[in-house]
Design an enzyme around this catalytic site. Sequence first.
Site, PDB file in Angstrom:
ATOM      1  N   CYS A 234      38.431  42.982  31.338  1.00  0.00           N
ATOM      2  CA  CYS A 234      39.312  42.322  32.310  1.00  0.00           C
ATOM      3  C   CYS A 234      39.191  40.802  32.248  1.00  0.00           C
ATOM      4  O   CYS A 234      40.122  40.086  32.626  1.00  0.00           O
ATOM      5  CB  CYS A 234      38.994  42.805  33.724  1.00  0.00           C
ATOM      6  SG  CYS A 234      39.417  44.532  34.017  1.00  0.00           S
ATOM      7  N   PHE A 235      38.029  40.337  31.788  1.00  0.00           N
ATOM      8  CA  PHE A 235      37.789  38.894  31.744  1.00  0.00           C
ATOM      9  C   PHE A 235      37.766  38.351  30.310  1.00  0.00           C
ATOM     10  O   PHE A 235      37.486  37.169  30.112  1.00  0.00           O
ATOM     11  CB  PHE A 235      36.459  38.562  32.438  1.00  0.00           C
ATOM     12  CG  PHE A 235      36.397  39.028  33.863  1.00  0.00           C
ATOM     13  CD1 PHE A 235      37.109  38.372  34.852  1.00  0.00           C
ATOM     14  CD2 PHE A 235      35.654  40.143  34.209  1.00  0.00           C
ATOM     15  CE1 PHE A 235      37.061  38.807  36.170  1.00  0.00           C
ATOM     16  CE2 PHE A 235      35.601  40.588  35.520  1.00  0.00           C
ATOM     17  CZ  PHE A 235      36.307  39.922  36.506  1.00  0.00           C
TER      18      PHE A 235
END
Length: 266
Positions: A234-235
């Site tokens: 997600c990052f």
Amino acid sequence: QKFRFLGRLMGLALRSGELLSLRMAPAVWKELTLQAVTKEDMRGVDVLSFGMIDGMRNTKSKEMFDHTFDDEVFAGLRTDSKRCPLVPHGTRIPVTFSRRLTYASYLYAFRKHEFTAQISAMRMGLAEVVPKTALVLFDGAELQKAVCGETIIDLEVLKRHTTYEGYSGLEPVVQFFWQALRRFDNDLRVKFLQFVWGRSRLPQNESMWETSMRVHSCGGARNPDARLPLSHTCFFQIDLPRYTNAEACYNKLKIAVEETGTFEMG
């Protein structure tokens, strides 16, 4: 309807820059852009059928033909493994030496046009989102790149869009990390990108990058060479242990990307 909907999704990818992870043969992309599809394009889709077509056309001896193609009939095998007659009652008509060229021509046409209806539906859906006047500017390869992005993972581009947290970027372990990626072939680099980002392709061009890859230090372990790197898709982040040598970094990174399941984001 499903293929028409897929065409609409492709059009949205073109307009938004949100790439799709599609694995379609070059012949399909060519047909979508109304390019001429060559025999070599079709060979890339079905090596066995086109090898048999060449074999039949090049066989000059009836004895050799009968020995090699003794059980063929006027039918072709579809991609879903269903047998389809090439002529009426074709499943009961044997392919003989004298009929071999006719059969080869029918089989070639059958394989070439097997997906015509589906590709036409995709093209129709695509044209509902992107004007036809814009679509004619693309050839097959250009449309594939615009919809799916670049299939080759360019490490120099990735490196330009990488930041470091807990590292300055000059440490030996960071050099080991990039050396490991350079040792990976492209398939393994794709798996790395899936591991760290959940995607299989880089953005289409550098102006479309919205986030950079983060290489985060997870130092402090007593034996860093025994640890695997961790990812946070997600990052777009990888937690990289402070490996003490290039081989340890390469081996642990390779294990992580090959054995860790990923969720494909596109």
